[in-house]
Scaffold this motif. Structure first.
Motif, PDB file in Angstrom:
ATOM      1  N   SER A  31     -51.893  10.971 -63.870  1.00 34.82           N
ATOM      2  CA  SER A  31     -52.355  10.621 -62.530  1.00 34.82           C
ATOM      3  C   SER A  31     -53.162   9.332 -62.613  1.00 34.82           C
ATOM      4  N   MET A  32     -53.516   8.802 -61.460  1.00 33.35           N
ATOM      5  CA  MET A  32     -54.178   7.504 -61.401  1.00 33.35           C
ATOM      6  C   MET A  32     -55.283   7.538 -60.361  1.00 33.35           C
ATOM      7  N   ASN A  33     -56.454   6.983 -60.703  1.00 38.43           N
ATOM      8  CA  ASN A  33     -57.539   6.934 -59.717  1.00 38.43           C
ATOM      9  C   ASN A  33     -57.417   5.690 -58.845  1.00 38.43           C
ATOM     10  N   GLY A  34     -58.342   5.533 -57.925  1.00 32.25           N
ATOM     11  CA  GLY A  34     -58.273   4.420 -56.985  1.00 32.25           C
ATOM     12  C   GLY A  34     -58.338   3.056 -57.629  1.00 32.25           C
ATOM     13  N   GLY A  35     -58.955   2.988 -58.799  1.00 26.72           N
ATOM     14  CA  GLY A  35     -59.063   1.713 -59.510  1.00 26.72           C
ATOM     15  C   GLY A  35     -57.906   1.429 -60.436  1.00 26.72           C
ATOM     16  N   GLY A  36     -56.929   2.347 -60.488  1.00 25.34           N
ATOM     17  CA  GLY A  36     -55.761   2.141 -61.337  1.00 25.34           C
ATOM     18  C   GLY A  36     -55.881   2.710 -62.730  1.00 25.34           C
ATOM     19  N   ALA A  37     -57.007   3.366 -63.059  1.00 23.43           N
ATOM     20  CA  ALA A  37     -57.176   3.967 -64.385  1.00 23.43           C
ATOM     21  C   ALA A  37     -56.334   5.235 -64.487  1.00 23.43           C
ATOM     22  N   LEU A  38     -55.698   5.418 -65.625  1.00 24.49           N
ATOM     23  CA  LEU A  38     -54.814   6.560 -65.819  1.00 24.49           C
ATOM     24  C   LEU A  38     -55.541   7.736 -66.446  1.00 24.49           C
ATOM     25  N   ARG A  67     -67.438  21.029 -62.753  1.00 19.71           N
ATOM     26  CA  ARG A  67     -66.954  19.735 -62.282  1.00 19.71           C
ATOM     27  C   ARG A  67     -65.441  19.766 -62.075  1.00 19.71           C
ATOM     28  N   GLU A  68     -64.993  19.043 -61.056  1.00 22.33           N
ATOM     29  CA  GLU A  68     -63.571  18.955 -60.788  1.00 22.33           C
ATOM     30  C   GLU A  68     -62.905  18.081 -61.854  1.00 22.33           C
ATOM     31  N   LYS A  69     -61.745  18.487 -62.321  1.00 26.73           N
ATOM     32  CA  LYS A  69     -61.037  17.699 -63.315  1.00 26.73           C
ATOM     33  C   LYS A  69     -60.495  16.413 -62.703  1.00 26.73           C
ATOM     34  N   ASP A  70     -60.404  15.381 -63.545  1.00 26.68           N
ATOM     35  CA  ASP A  70     -59.938  14.081 -63.065  1.00 26.68           C
ATOM     36  C   ASP A  70     -58.552  14.173 -62.439  1.00 26.68           C
ATOM     37  N   THR A  71     -57.690  15.009 -63.013  1.00 31.90           N
ATOM     38  CA  THR A  71     -56.337  15.160 -62.462  1.00 31.90           C
ATOM     39  C   THR A  71     -56.386  15.543 -60.996  1.00 31.90           C
ATOM     40  N   LEU A  72     -57.189  16.546 -60.684  1.00 36.29           N
ATOM     41  CA  LEU A  72     -57.273  16.998 -59.296  1.00 36.29           C
ATOM     42  C   LEU A  72     -57.929  15.952 -58.409  1.00 36.29           C
ATOM     43  N   SER A  73     -58.983  15.307 -58.893  1.00 36.90           N
ATOM     44  CA  SER A  73     -59.643  14.266 -58.104  1.00 36.90           C
ATOM     45  C   SER A  73     -58.669  13.141 -57.771  1.00 36.90           C
ATOM     46  N   ASN A  74     -57.852  12.760 -58.763  1.00 39.29           N
ATOM     47  CA  ASN A  74     -56.878  11.690 -58.529  1.00 39.29           C
ATOM     48  C   ASN A  74     -55.807  12.106 -57.532  1.00 39.29           C
ATOM     49  N   ARG A  76     -56.161  14.355 -55.171  1.00 42.49           N
ATOM     50  CA  ARG A  76     -56.801  14.368 -53.851  1.00 42.49           C
ATOM     51  C   ARG A  76     -56.884  12.950 -53.275  1.00 42.49           C
ATOM     52  N   ALA A  77     -57.129  11.971 -54.151  1.00 41.97           N
ATOM     53  CA  ALA A  77     -57.353  10.598 -53.690  1.00 41.97           C
ATOM     54  C   ALA A  77     -56.085   9.929 -53.190  1.00 41.97           C
ATOM     55  N   ASN A  78     -54.968  10.124 -53.902  1.00 41.10           N
ATOM     56  CA  ASN A  78     -53.768   9.385 -53.500  1.00 41.10           C
ATOM     57  C   ASN A  78     -52.495  10.221 -53.430  1.00 41.10           C
ATOM     58  N   GLY A  79     -52.565  11.478 -53.843  1.00 35.87           N
ATOM     59  CA  GLY A  79     -51.436  12.390 -53.669  1.00 35.87           C
ATOM     60  C   GLY A  79     -50.311  12.258 -54.670  1.00 35.87           C
ATOM     61  N   GLU A  80     -50.354  11.235 -55.519  1.00 34.31           N
ATOM     62  CA  GLU A  80     -49.233  10.988 -56.416  1.00 34.31           C
ATOM     63  C   GLU A  80     -49.554  11.382 -57.855  1.00 34.31           C
ATOM     64  N   PHE A  81     -48.559  11.922 -58.552  1.00 34.33           N
ATOM     65  CA  PHE A  81     -48.723  12.235 -59.965  1.00 34.33           C
ATOM     66  C   PHE A  81     -47.363  12.439 -60.609  1.00 34.33           C
ATOM     67  N   MET A  82     -47.324  12.264 -61.923  1.00 34.05           N
ATOM     68  CA  MET A  82     -46.102  12.440 -62.703  1.00 34.05           C
ATOM     69  C   MET A  82     -46.246  13.680 -63.571  1.00 34.05           C
ATOM     70  N   ALA A 102     -64.620  12.468 -72.085  1.00 32.08           N
ATOM     71  CA  ALA A 102     -65.497  12.094 -70.969  1.00 32.08           C
ATOM     72  C   ALA A 102     -64.674  11.420 -69.881  1.00 32.08           C
ATOM     73  N   ALA A 103     -65.181  11.473 -68.656  1.00 32.72           N
ATOM     74  CA  ALA A 103     -64.507  10.827 -67.533  1.00 32.72           C
ATOM     75  C   ALA A 103     -64.346   9.340 -67.821  1.00 32.72           C
ATOM     76  N   GLY A 104     -63.171   8.821 -67.480  1.00 30.81           N
ATOM     77  CA  GLY A 104     -62.928   7.408 -67.689  1.00 30.81           C
ATOM     78  C   GLY A 104     -62.222   7.076 -68.982  1.00 30.81           C
ATOM     79  N   VAL A 105     -62.136   8.036 -69.916  1.00 33.75           N
ATOM     80  CA  VAL A 105     -61.432   7.800 -71.169  1.00 33.75           C
ATOM     81  C   VAL A 105     -59.928   7.854 -70.920  1.00 33.75           C
ATOM     82  N   ASP A 106     -59.191   6.916 -71.482  1.00 35.20           N
ATOM     83  CA  ASP A 106     -57.740   6.883 -71.356  1.00 35.20           C
ATOM     84  C   ASP A 106     -57.135   7.811 -72.412  1.00 35.20           C
ATOM     85  N   GLU A 107     -56.760   9.006 -71.994  1.00 36.61           N
ATOM     86  CA  GLU A 107     -56.205   9.987 -72.927  1.00 36.61           C
ATOM     87  C   GLU A 107     -54.894   9.508 -73.536  1.00 36.61           C
TER      88      GLU A 107
END
Length: 205
Positions: A31-38, A67-74, A76-82, A102-107
């Protein structure tokens, strides 16, 4: 033995469910957040639930601290995921992305996983995955404060060329995908090499 789920704590229901409802397919979600981080993470509370319209469901729990996982937050933010399915060759890399980074780490970078462009959505697919599903959320149901259900449409599917035996007839050599499934916790998985076939009998038989 009967287990009354209404009388059990959540962790004990989890132990019973994951030890018995197996094997479960693994959704390796990018998934991807609003800033384009994966973000990449695997989930085994997942399956296809309808073909017309093509629909999947994905269960996402929260972190232990709520805390909500990044996957779900992403999502919620844009609806798209692979959703990428996991082959034996990718099992170890998938397991790396399951670590509590940690949040923000590129897995994907941490696991040394390469990506390839999607066709209709922004999040890329995992290049080595034999099957990738481009998804868009239809509805997110908050089952509780810590558990959530994502219902999503499948917009398209990528299948490894070696597994597509007849594209005109949509014939896929499933065995060649070499997918793995999730078994009981902690850490058990299953290969899909050992198969057997049974034809559905006619009612007259």
């Amino acid at each position: 033995m009967f287990f009354d789920f209404e009388a059990l704590q959540g962790r004990n229901r989890y132990k019973l469910l994951t030890a018995t409802i197996t094997p479960r397919p693994i959704a390796w979600v990018v998934s991807m957040n609003g800033g384009g981080a994966l973000n990449a993470a695997p989930f085994s509370f997942f399956n296809v639930v309808c073909a017309d319209p093509a629909t999947v469901c994905l269960g996402i729990g929260s972190h232990a601290d709520g805390r909500e996982k990044d996957t779900l937050s992403n999502i919620r933010a844009n609806g798209e995921f692979m959703i990428n399915l996991v082959s034996e060759a990718d099992a170890e890399a998938m397991n790396v992305t399951a670590a509590p980074f940690a949040a923000g780490v590129d897995e994907l970078a941490a696991a040394g996983v390469a990506t390839a462009p999607a066709g209709r959505i922004r999040p890329p697919r995992i290049a080595s995955s034999p099957v990738s599903l481009e998804c868009r959320a239809v509805e997110i149901i908050d089952l509780s404060e810590k558990n959530h259900l994502v219902i999503a449409s499948i917009l398209g599917m990528h299948v490894a060329d070696h597994a597509v035996k007849n594209p005109e007839r949509y014939w896929i050599d499933t065995a060649s995908l070499q997918l793995v499934g999730r078994m009981e916790s902690p850490g058990w998985y299953v290969r899909t090499r050992d198969r057997f076939m049974m034809k559905t009998p006619e009612a007259k038989d």
